[in-house]
Enzyme design. Structure first.
Site, PDB file in Angstrom:
ATOM      1  N   LYS A   1      -0.023   4.366  -0.349  1.00  0.00           N
ATOM      2  CA  LYS A   1      -0.435   5.500   0.428  1.00  0.00           C
ATOM      3  C   LYS A   1      -0.217   6.566  -0.512  1.00  0.00           C
ATOM      4  O   LYS A   1      -0.270   6.602  -1.773  1.00  0.00           O
ATOM      5  CB  LYS A   1       0.033   5.505   1.751  1.00  0.00           C
ATOM      6  CG  LYS A   1       0.036   4.443   2.446  1.00  0.00           C
ATOM      7  CD  LYS A   1      -0.033   4.359   3.992  1.00  0.00           C
ATOM      8  CE  LYS A   1      -0.188   3.157   4.770  1.00  0.00           C
ATOM      9  NZ  LYS A   1       0.312   3.286   6.165  1.00  0.00           N
TER      10      LYS A   1
ATOM     11  N   GLY B   1       3.046   2.126  10.494  1.00  0.00           N
ATOM     12  CA  GLY B   1       3.803   3.086  10.224  1.00  0.00           C
ATOM     13  C   GLY B   1       4.452   3.617  12.003  1.00  0.00           C
ATOM     14  O   GLY B   1       5.235   4.477  11.614  1.00  0.00           O
TER      15      GLY B   1
ATOM     16  N   HIS C   1      -9.575   1.117   5.040  1.00  0.00           N
ATOM     17  CA  HIS C   1      -8.166   1.487   5.635  1.00  0.00           C
ATOM     18  C   HIS C   1      -8.291   2.409   6.823  1.00  0.00           C
ATOM     19  O   HIS C   1      -9.033   3.228   6.802  1.00  0.00           O
ATOM     20  CB  HIS C   1      -6.938   1.686   4.694  1.00  0.00           C
ATOM     21  CG  HIS C   1      -5.758   1.850   5.415  1.00  0.00           C
ATOM     22  ND1 HIS C   1      -5.378   2.694   5.967  1.00  0.00           N
ATOM     23  CD2 HIS C   1      -4.663   0.997   4.890  1.00  0.00           C
ATOM     24  CE1 HIS C   1      -4.029   2.430   6.519  1.00  0.00           C
ATOM     25  NE2 HIS C   1      -3.697   1.361   5.892  1.00  0.00           N
TER      26      HIS C   1
ATOM     27  N   SER D   1       3.786  -2.171  10.145  1.00  0.00           N
ATOM     28  CA  SER D   1       5.160  -2.501  10.155  1.00  0.00           C
ATOM     29  C   SER D   1       5.784  -3.789   9.714  1.00  0.00           C
ATOM     30  O   SER D   1       6.591  -4.235  10.416  1.00  0.00           O
ATOM     31  CB  SER D   1       5.631  -2.110  11.620  1.00  0.00           C
ATOM     32  OG  SER D   1       5.378  -0.728  11.980  1.00  0.00           O
TER      33      SER D   1
ATOM     34  N   GLU E   1      -5.149  -4.917  10.453  1.00  0.00           N
ATOM     35  CA  GLU E   1      -4.026  -3.949  10.625  1.00  0.00           C
ATOM     36  C   GLU E   1      -4.293  -3.345  11.874  1.00  0.00           C
ATOM     37  O   GLU E   1      -5.266  -2.404  11.847  1.00  0.00           O
ATOM     38  CB  GLU E   1      -4.187  -3.043   9.505  1.00  0.00           C
ATOM     39  CG  GLU E   1      -4.074  -3.507   8.042  1.00  0.00           C
ATOM     40  CD  GLU E   1      -3.189  -2.466   7.085  1.00  0.00           C
ATOM     41  OE1 GLU E   1      -2.045  -2.801   6.658  1.00  0.00           O
ATOM     42  OE2 GLU E   1      -3.933  -1.254   7.176  1.00  0.00           O
TER      43      GLU E   1
ATOM     44  N   ASN F   1       0.640  -1.124  -0.030  1.00  0.00           N
ATOM     45  CA  ASN F   1       0.112   0.053  -0.119  1.00  0.00           C
ATOM     46  C   ASN F   1       0.830   1.261  -0.015  1.00  0.00           C
ATOM     47  O   ASN F   1       1.623   1.423   1.053  1.00  0.00           O
ATOM     48  CB  ASN F   1      -0.979  -0.096   1.134  1.00  0.00           C
ATOM     49  CG  ASN F   1      -1.737   1.367   1.275  1.00  0.00           C
ATOM     50  OD1 ASN F   1      -1.860   1.933   0.340  1.00  0.00           O
ATOM     51  ND2 ASN F   1      -2.541   1.421   2.468  1.00  0.00           N
TER      52      ASN F   1
ATOM     53  N   GLU G   1      -6.508   4.693   7.857  1.00  0.00           N
ATOM     54  CA  GLU G   1      -6.366   5.919   7.580  1.00  0.00           C
ATOM     55  C   GLU G   1      -7.555   6.773   6.941  1.00  0.00           C
ATOM     56  O   GLU G   1      -7.833   7.762   7.140  1.00  0.00           O
ATOM     57  CB  GLU G   1      -5.089   6.382   6.528  1.00  0.00           C
ATOM     58  CG  GLU G   1      -3.887   5.996   7.483  1.00  0.00           C
ATOM     59  CD  GLU G   1      -2.714   5.410   6.591  1.00  0.00           C
ATOM     60  OE1 GLU G   1      -2.731   5.486   5.476  1.00  0.00           O
ATOM     61  OE2 GLU G   1      -1.738   4.976   7.206  1.00  0.00           O
TER      62      GLU G   1
HETATM   63  P1  13P Z   1       3.448   0.470   7.345  1.00  0.00           P
HETATM   64  O1  13P Z   1       3.776  -0.961   6.758  1.00  0.00           O
HETATM   65  O2  13P Z   1       4.171   1.510   7.076  1.00  0.00           O
HETATM   66  O3  13P Z   1       3.228   0.264   8.986  1.00  0.00           O
HETATM   67  O4  13P Z   1       1.885   0.401   6.963  1.00  0.00           O
HETATM   68  C1  13P Z   1       0.982  -0.460   7.042  1.00  0.00           C
HETATM   69  C2  13P Z   1      -0.457   0.050   6.278  1.00  0.00           C
HETATM   70  O5  13P Z   1      -1.049   0.807   6.706  1.00  0.00           O
HETATM   71  C3  13P Z   1      -0.689  -0.726   5.127  1.00  0.00           C
HETATM   72  O6  13P Z   1      -1.999  -0.624   4.652  1.00  0.00           O
END
Ligand code: 13P
Length: 268
Positions: free
Chosen positions: A14, A187, A112, A227, A181, A12, A114
């Protein structure tokens, strides 16, 4: 171990990688592809069923066509990060499934954290999108997971239960993929331990059994995200209910993405 579900490594991106960076990623991925083991390449070449390894990235909209065009020759599929549930109409700023199909995008990301945190996505809207996209023929990766406060208050299972109850499509579909997740792991570098991931995945699978029946539940992939790195991916995938990874930061560089694919290949 039961690997009948195969494994999916999904990146992803983003809000990272415009067309130029996507092009660079594709060039680096192509030149690194030859260094993948025979085992990983064989798993990537399986077309369906047990032992299949899938690689996929979700670039931003403006990079989708570049990704589609420049991944030719390497088996990396392309998905969209945010797609409306209506098929067309007066929805300023939104993108429809039909537009994405036209350029060969076959997967959507839904729910997601976010999108939930910053853009008002809810369990109900995630469900609406998931049902619509599945009906339109997409593979749908549906995300869910608890916050740190919820975990610390021992509410993880209650939260997952609510998210699954209210967010899952009414009907099972073979193109439905779940992605657990935990928000505290996204992150932050604080990956869930393989045991924490397995607990949440096993809980989720038990929910799928109740909702869709044992056969369908057994066929549904549950990815872990938060992560994930080339260093920790094997430990996570060693767990029986972890069927792949949804990876943010570590999917942005081709070398690291290939290392994730290689890690997954070692299980197939
Ligand atoms: P990270 O791997 O950067 O922690 O992000 C995970 C994520 O939100 C994937 O959709």
């Amino acid at each position: 171990m039961d690997r009948n579900r195969g494994i999916l490594i999904a990146g992803n991106w983003k809000m990272n990688h415009g067309a130029r960076a996507t092009s660079d990623f594709a060039a680096a991925a192509k030149s690194g592809w030859g260094s993948l083991s025979d085992r990983a390449r064989k798993a990537l070449a399986v077309t369906a069923g047990p032992g299949k390894l899938d690689a996929l990235v979700f670039p931003p909209f403006l990079s989708l066509e570049t990704a589609r065009r420049e991944f030719t020759g390497i088996p990396v599929a392309v998905g969209a990060q945010n797609v409306h549930f209506e098929e067309k109409g007066a929805f300023t700023g939104e993108i429809s499934g039909a537009m994405l199909k036209e350029i060969g995008v076959g997967t959507t990301l839904v729910g997601h954290s976010e999108r939930r945190q910053y853009f008002g996505e809810t369990d109900a809207s995630a469900k609406k999108r998931a049902e619509s996209h599945l009906n339109q023929g997409f593979t749908v990766v549906l995300c869910y997971g608890e916050t740190r406060a919820e975990r610390e208050a021992s509410r993880t299972e209650a939260v997952l239960e609510r998210q699954l109850r209210d967010g899952l499509p009414a009907e099972w579909n073979e193109r439905l993929v779940l992605a657990y997740e935990p928000v505290w792991a996204i992150g932050t570098g604080l990956t869930a331990t393989p045991e924490q991931a397995e607990d949440a995945h096993a809980f989720s699978r038990a929910f799928l059994v109740k909702k869709y029946g044992a056969d369908n539940a057994a066929k549904t992939k549950i990815l872990y995200g938060g992560s994930v790195t080339p260093e920790n991916v094997r430990g996570l995938l060693a767990k029986p209910n972890v069927d792949g990874g949804l990876v943010g930061g570590a999917s942005l560089k081709a070398e690291s993405f290939l290392a994730l694919v290689e890690g997954a290949g070692s299980f197939l």
